[in-house]
Scaffold this motif. Sequence first.
Motif, PDB file in Angstrom:
ATOM      1  N   GLN A  32      25.694   7.742  50.494  1.00  0.00           N
ATOM      2  CA  GLN A  32      26.763   6.754  50.449  1.00  0.00           C
ATOM      3  C   GLN A  32      26.206   5.398  50.023  1.00  0.00           C
ATOM      4  OE1 GLN A  32      30.227   7.386  51.220  1.00  0.00           O
ATOM      5  NE2 GLN A  32      29.334   9.387  50.822  1.00  0.00           N
ATOM      6  N   GLU A  33      27.098   4.462  49.667  1.00  0.00           N
ATOM      7  CA  GLU A  33      26.654   3.111  49.334  1.00  0.00           C
ATOM      8  C   GLU A  33      25.920   2.528  50.530  1.00  0.00           C
ATOM      9  OE1 GLU A  33      29.274   0.455  47.160  1.00  0.00           O
ATOM     10  OE2 GLU A  33      30.548   2.161  46.669  1.00  0.00           O
ATOM     11  N   ASP A  34      24.916   1.707  50.251  1.00  0.00           N
ATOM     12  CA  ASP A  34      24.050   1.087  51.258  1.00  0.00           C
ATOM     13  C   ASP A  34      23.144   2.085  51.974  1.00  0.00           C
ATOM     14  OD1 ASP A  34      24.492  -1.619  50.888  1.00  0.00           O
ATOM     15  OD2 ASP A  34      26.188  -1.683  52.264  1.00  0.00           O
ATOM     16  N   LYS A  35      22.881   3.226  51.368  1.00  0.00           N
ATOM     17  CA  LYS A  35      21.930   4.202  51.909  1.00  0.00           C
ATOM     18  C   LYS A  35      20.767   4.325  50.925  1.00  0.00           C
ATOM     19  CE  LYS A  35      24.375   5.294  55.508  1.00  0.00           C
ATOM     20  NZ  LYS A  35      23.969   5.005  56.856  1.00  0.00           N
ATOM     21  N   PRO A  36      19.536   4.453  51.424  1.00  0.00           N
ATOM     22  CA  PRO A  36      18.371   4.435  50.531  1.00  0.00           C
ATOM     23  C   PRO A  36      18.221   5.635  49.603  1.00  0.00           C
ATOM     24  CG  PRO A  36      17.705   4.777  52.814  1.00  0.00           C
ATOM     25  CD  PRO A  36      19.170   4.484  52.829  1.00  0.00           C
ATOM     26  N   LEU A  37      18.892   6.756  49.864  1.00  0.00           N
ATOM     27  CA  LEU A  37      18.795   7.889  48.941  1.00  0.00           C
ATOM     28  C   LEU A  37      19.811   7.792  47.795  1.00  0.00           C
ATOM     29  CD1 LEU A  37      18.005  10.861  51.339  1.00  0.00           C
ATOM     30  CD2 LEU A  37      16.448   9.622  49.822  1.00  0.00           C
ATOM     31  N   TYR A  91       9.256   9.260  49.936  1.00  0.00           N
ATOM     32  CA  TYR A  91      10.200   8.147  49.944  1.00  0.00           C
ATOM     33  C   TYR A  91      11.313   8.547  50.892  1.00  0.00           C
ATOM     34  CZ  TYR A  91      13.914   4.957  48.729  1.00  0.00           C
ATOM     35  OH  TYR A  91      14.917   4.032  48.818  1.00  0.00           O
ATOM     36  N   GLU A  92      11.510   7.784  51.933  1.00  0.00           N
ATOM     37  CA  GLU A  92      12.505   8.122  52.950  1.00  0.00           C
ATOM     38  C   GLU A  92      12.263   9.533  53.483  1.00  0.00           C
ATOM     39  OE1 GLU A  92      14.862   6.054  54.385  1.00  0.00           O
ATOM     40  OE2 GLU A  92      13.761   4.538  53.246  1.00  0.00           O
ATOM     41  N   ILE A 141      19.151  17.079  34.965  1.00  0.00           N
ATOM     42  CA  ILE A 141      19.520  17.350  36.356  1.00  0.00           C
ATOM     43  C   ILE A 141      18.262  17.751  37.110  1.00  0.00           C
ATOM     44  CG2 ILE A 141      20.780  18.866  37.947  1.00  0.00           C
ATOM     45  CD1 ILE A 141      22.998  19.059  35.874  1.00  0.00           C
ATOM     46  N   PHE A 142      18.023  17.059  38.228  1.00  0.00           N
ATOM     47  CA  PHE A 142      16.944  17.395  39.154  1.00  0.00           C
ATOM     48  C   PHE A 142      17.549  17.954  40.428  1.00  0.00           C
ATOM     49  CE2 PHE A 142      14.519  14.131  36.824  1.00  0.00           C
ATOM     50  CZ  PHE A 142      13.276  14.740  36.722  1.00  0.00           C
ATOM     51  N   TYR A 143      16.889  18.959  40.999  1.00  0.00           N
ATOM     52  CA  TYR A 143      17.214  19.420  42.349  1.00  0.00           C
ATOM     53  C   TYR A 143      16.144  18.843  43.261  1.00  0.00           C
ATOM     54  CZ  TYR A 143      17.625  22.273  46.492  1.00  0.00           C
ATOM     55  OH  TYR A 143      17.757  22.680  47.799  1.00  0.00           O
ATOM     56  N   ASN A 144      16.536  18.261  44.389  1.00  0.00           N
ATOM     57  CA  ASN A 144      15.609  17.631  45.330  1.00  0.00           C
ATOM     58  C   ASN A 144      15.901  18.102  46.745  1.00  0.00           C
ATOM     59  OD1 ASN A 144      13.632  15.614  46.216  1.00  0.00           O
ATOM     60  ND2 ASN A 144      15.389  14.523  47.056  1.00  0.00           N
ATOM     61  N   GLU A 145      14.837  18.329  47.503  1.00  0.00           N
ATOM     62  CA  GLU A 145      14.968  18.539  48.941  1.00  0.00           C
ATOM     63  C   GLU A 145      14.213  17.415  49.628  1.00  0.00           C
ATOM     64  OE1 GLU A 145      13.812  22.492  50.117  1.00  0.00           O
ATOM     65  OE2 GLU A 145      15.575  23.364  49.133  1.00  0.00           O
ATOM     66  N   ASN A 146      14.936  16.654  50.455  1.00  0.00           N
ATOM     67  CA  ASN A 146      14.361  15.546  51.202  1.00  0.00           C
ATOM     68  C   ASN A 146      14.294  15.958  52.668  1.00  0.00           C
ATOM     69  OD1 ASN A 146      15.357  13.105  53.112  1.00  0.00           O
ATOM     70  ND2 ASN A 146      13.962  12.328  51.547  1.00  0.00           N
TER      71      ASN A 146
END
Length: 166
Positions: free
Chosen positions: A40-45, A92-93, A109-114
Amino acid sequence: MMKFLLVALVFGLFGLARAKDISGVWYTVAIAADDREKIQEDKPLRMYIRRLQCYSKCQELDIIFQVQLKGQCTLTTVRGRDIGDGVWRDEYEGENHYKLMKQTKDFIIFYNENVDAAGWKTKMIYALGKEKALDAGQTKDIEAYSGSQRIPAQNIEYVYLTDTCP
């Protein structure tokens, strides 16, 4: 044996061409996540990517991006390192593992797992374009890749519409 070496050479050359092609100016056009709150807006990801830069035949990948928190844009760079099978890892985060899923000359397109500090895993899709816009085919690709990772279509954020960072 010779056939194997030829196949390895072809894949190696293809990989070099792809690595060279992704370096340059890119803009985040959409982000999707199974935990929508994280993007969401104002979130670091909610990263507004500005540039990708490969080093050492793309064994290392710099991602230069802006994050907007409380109306303030901050330029950040993270360096991912190839850990095998075309997967990069950075911190990062939390810890991120990401892979290039689709590439054309003007769309990636990248797939990411955080995995954050609490151990919570978030599956994400980052779609990048050479311009801050999407066509109908790219939108379908984002929806398809998100669906293939069990990320609902309603969790796709078309962030190029809200990107006001330099």
